[in-house]
Write a protein that holds these residues in place. Sequence first.
Motif, mmCIF file in Angstrom:
data_model
loop_
_atom_site.group_PDB
_atom_site.id
_atom_site.type_symbol
_atom_site.label_atom_id
_atom_site.label_comp_id
_atom_site.label_asym_id
_atom_site.label_seq_id
_atom_site.Cartn_x
_atom_site.Cartn_y
_atom_site.Cartn_z
ATOM 1 N N GLU A 1 0.826 -1.209 0.000
ATOM 2 C CA GLU A 1 0.000 0.000 0.000
ATOM 3 C C GLU A 1 0.861 1.260 0.000
ATOM 4 O O GLU A 1 0.568 2.212 -0.722
ATOM 5 C CB GLU A 1 -0.943 0.004 1.211
ATOM 6 C CG GLU A 1 -2.012 -1.060 1.169
ATOM 7 C CD GLU A 1 -1.522 -2.453 1.563
ATOM 8 O OE1 GLU A 1 -2.241 -3.428 1.267
ATOM 9 O OE2 GLU A 1 -0.425 -2.580 2.144
ATOM 10 N N GLU A 2 1.936 1.252 0.773
ATOM 11 C CA GLU A 2 2.840 2.406 0.793
ATOM 12 C C GLU A 2 3.480 2.606 -0.575
ATOM 13 O O GLU A 2 3.563 3.738 -1.075
ATOM 14 C CB GLU A 2 3.918 2.220 1.861
ATOM 15 C CG GLU A 2 3.392 2.333 3.275
ATOM 16 C CD GLU A 2 4.393 1.919 4.329
ATOM 17 O OE1 GLU A 2 4.366 2.512 5.421
ATOM 18 O OE2 GLU A 2 5.212 0.986 4.084
ATOM 19 N N LEU B 1 3.019 5.889 -3.059
ATOM 20 C CA LEU B 1 4.184 6.608 -3.570
ATOM 21 C C LEU B 1 4.138 6.713 -5.087
ATOM 22 O O LEU B 1 4.378 7.780 -5.658
ATOM 23 C CB LEU B 1 5.476 5.915 -3.140
ATOM 24 C CG LEU B 1 5.898 6.128 -1.710
ATOM 25 C CD1 LEU B 1 6.951 5.103 -1.307
ATOM 26 C CD2 LEU B 1 6.421 7.539 -1.506
ATOM 27 N N PHE B 2 3.831 5.616 -5.745
ATOM 28 C CA PHE B 2 3.799 5.607 -7.206
ATOM 29 C C PHE B 2 2.702 6.527 -7.739
ATOM 30 O O PHE B 2 2.911 7.286 -8.683
ATOM 31 C CB PHE B 2 3.604 4.185 -7.740
ATOM 32 C CG PHE B 2 3.562 4.132 -9.236
ATOM 33 C CD1 PHE B 2 4.720 4.268 -9.981
ATOM 34 C CD2 PHE B 2 2.354 3.987 -9.900
ATOM 35 C CE1 PHE B 2 4.687 4.247 -11.366
ATOM 36 C CE2 PHE B 2 2.306 3.965 -11.278
ATOM 37 C CZ PHE B 2 3.472 4.100 -12.021
ATOM 38 N N VAL B 3 1.532 6.478 -7.129
ATOM 39 C CA VAL B 3 0.402 7.257 -7.625
ATOM 40 C C VAL B 3 0.550 8.747 -7.326
ATOM 41 O O VAL B 3 0.299 9.585 -8.187
ATOM 42 C CB VAL B 3 -0.929 6.717 -7.044
ATOM 43 C CG1 VAL B 3 -2.096 7.636 -7.378
ATOM 44 C CG2 VAL B 3 -1.189 5.310 -7.567
ATOM 45 N N TYR B 4 0.985 9.087 -6.113
ATOM 46 C CA TYR B 4 0.952 10.488 -5.691
ATOM 47 C C TYR B 4 2.315 11.173 -5.598
ATOM 48 O O TYR B 4 2.373 12.397 -5.551
ATOM 49 C CB TYR B 4 0.249 10.615 -4.330
ATOM 50 C CG TYR B 4 -1.188 10.212 -4.399
ATOM 51 C CD1 TYR B 4 -2.141 11.056 -4.979
ATOM 52 C CD2 TYR B 4 -1.610 8.991 -3.910
ATOM 53 C CE1 TYR B 4 -3.470 10.683 -5.061
ATOM 54 C CE2 TYR B 4 -2.944 8.608 -3.979
ATOM 55 C CZ TYR B 4 -3.864 9.458 -4.564
ATOM 56 O OH TYR B 4 -5.179 9.085 -4.643
ATOM 57 N N VAL C 1 11.094 12.573 -2.648
ATOM 58 C CA VAL C 1 10.493 11.742 -1.600
ATOM 59 C C VAL C 1 11.488 11.329 -0.526
ATOM 60 O O VAL C 1 11.094 10.740 0.478
ATOM 61 C CB VAL C 1 9.850 10.467 -2.194
ATOM 62 C CG1 VAL C 1 8.717 10.823 -3.127
ATOM 63 C CG2 VAL C 1 10.888 9.586 -2.883
ATOM 64 N N ALA C 2 12.773 11.600 -0.735
ATOM 65 C CA ALA C 2 13.761 11.135 0.238
ATOM 66 C C ALA C 2 14.946 12.086 0.304
ATOM 67 O O ALA C 2 15.314 12.716 -0.677
ATOM 68 C CB ALA C 2 14.266 9.746 -0.139
ATOM 69 N N GLU C 3 15.517 12.142 1.506
ATOM 70 C CA GLU C 3 16.756 12.864 1.711
ATOM 71 C C GLU C 3 17.702 11.941 2.473
ATOM 72 O O GLU C 3 17.325 11.360 3.487
ATOM 73 C CB GLU C 3 16.541 14.145 2.504
ATOM 74 C CG GLU C 3 17.838 14.913 2.706
ATOM 75 C CD GLU C 3 17.630 16.245 3.406
ATOM 76 O OE1 GLU C 3 18.649 16.916 3.649
ATOM 77 O OE2 GLU C 3 16.498 16.607 3.711
ATOM 78 N N PRO D 1 -9.437 10.270 -6.465
ATOM 79 C CA PRO D 1 -9.066 10.504 -7.869
ATOM 80 C C PRO D 1 -7.571 10.333 -8.052
ATOM 81 O O PRO D 1 -6.777 10.711 -7.196
ATOM 82 C CB PRO D 1 -9.483 11.965 -8.114
ATOM 83 C CG PRO D 1 -9.631 12.583 -6.768
ATOM 84 C CD PRO D 1 -9.918 11.468 -5.798
ATOM 85 N N ILE D 2 -7.201 9.732 -9.150
ATOM 86 C CA ILE D 2 -5.796 9.478 -9.446
ATOM 87 C C ILE D 2 -5.209 10.723 -10.095
ATOM 88 O O ILE D 2 -5.771 11.285 -11.028
ATOM 89 C CB ILE D 2 -5.636 8.260 -10.370
ATOM 90 C CG1 ILE D 2 -6.118 7.015 -9.645
ATOM 91 C CG2 ILE D 2 -4.187 8.109 -10.826
ATOM 92 C CD1 ILE D 2 -6.106 5.766 -10.486
ATOM 93 N N ARG D 3 -4.067 11.148 -9.560
ATOM 94 C CA ARG D 3 -3.368 12.295 -10.135
ATOM 95 C C ARG D 3 -2.780 11.916 -11.465
ATOM 96 O O ARG D 3 -2.154 10.880 -11.607
ATOM 97 C CB ARG D 3 -2.227 12.738 -9.208
ATOM 98 C CG ARG D 3 -2.673 13.692 -8.153
ATOM 99 C CD ARG D 3 -1.478 14.228 -7.377
ATOM 100 N NE ARG D 3 -0.676 15.109 -8.204
ATOM 101 C CZ ARG D 3 0.627 14.974 -8.366
ATOM 102 N NH1 ARG D 3 1.282 14.029 -7.783
ATOM 103 N NH2 ARG D 3 1.288 15.828 -9.111
ATOM 104 N N ARG D 4 -2.949 12.746 -12.388
ATOM 105 C CA ARG D 4 -2.333 12.548 -13.722
ATOM 106 C C ARG D 4 -1.031 13.335 -13.756
ATOM 107 O O ARG D 4 -0.988 14.502 -13.400
ATOM 108 C CB ARG D 4 -3.257 13.044 -14.808
ATOM 109 C CG ARG D 4 -4.615 12.373 -14.757
ATOM 110 C CD ARG D 4 -4.869 11.667 -16.054
ATOM 111 N NE ARG D 4 -6.203 11.118 -16.071
ATOM 112 C CZ ARG D 4 -6.483 9.855 -15.882
ATOM 113 N NH1 ARG D 4 -5.520 9.004 -15.650
ATOM 114 N NH2 ARG D 4 -7.711 9.412 -15.933
ATOM 115 N N VAL D 5 0.022 12.681 -14.183
ATOM 116 C CA VAL D 5 1.305 13.350 -14.305
ATOM 117 C C VAL D 5 1.431 13.852 -15.724
ATOM 118 O O VAL D 5 1.263 13.098 -16.683
ATOM 119 C CB VAL D 5 2.460 12.371 -13.970
ATOM 120 C CG1 VAL D 5 3.787 13.058 -14.158
ATOM 121 C CG2 VAL D 5 2.309 11.872 -12.560
#
Length: 162
Positions: free
Chosen positions: A43-44, A48-51, A57-59, A157-161
């Motif tokens: 799920e995580e 991450l992939f969708v949104y 996403v990382a430092e 709703p799925i974000r469209r890139v």
Amino acid sequence: MAEQQTATCPECSRTISPEDTIVFGDGLLGHLDCRRPRVLSAEERTLLFVYCRDHQVAECVRCTARFQLQGVTSVDPFGIRTYECRWCHADLTESIRAHLYGCAMLPTAVRRRAQAAREAARSLVKQSDQLSDAADVLLREAEAALHALREAMRQSPIRRVG
């Protein structure tokens, strides 16, 4: 006084920490991946992939480099997805998880459900030494929280890139 029990993974026989990513069913808790107990859940990874696939996403705390998801994701020889700094090879899983649970790009309902599911799993592990009835209630709560997260993910709703 009875000796305190802690949750033990039936696969690897190691103690399960509240920070580990777990699977549960048939009254048993276990690691999702015994080699990497804190790996991101399905799920995580989906969230991450969708949104989060189009922003940082990382430092890396070692070398202070910042990364987008595609810059840290790789698959090891066993087919396990890993998240490492490309410069110093530090594990970035916790940095990514921290980003995910605070990311403003996730719809509020999805973010709250994800946080609730993670907290329910932690609570399940922490309370695993209680009577089986209490553990059963926590197991149902964790299952319900995970179900609610999946439902929120389906309805959002799925974000469209672009």
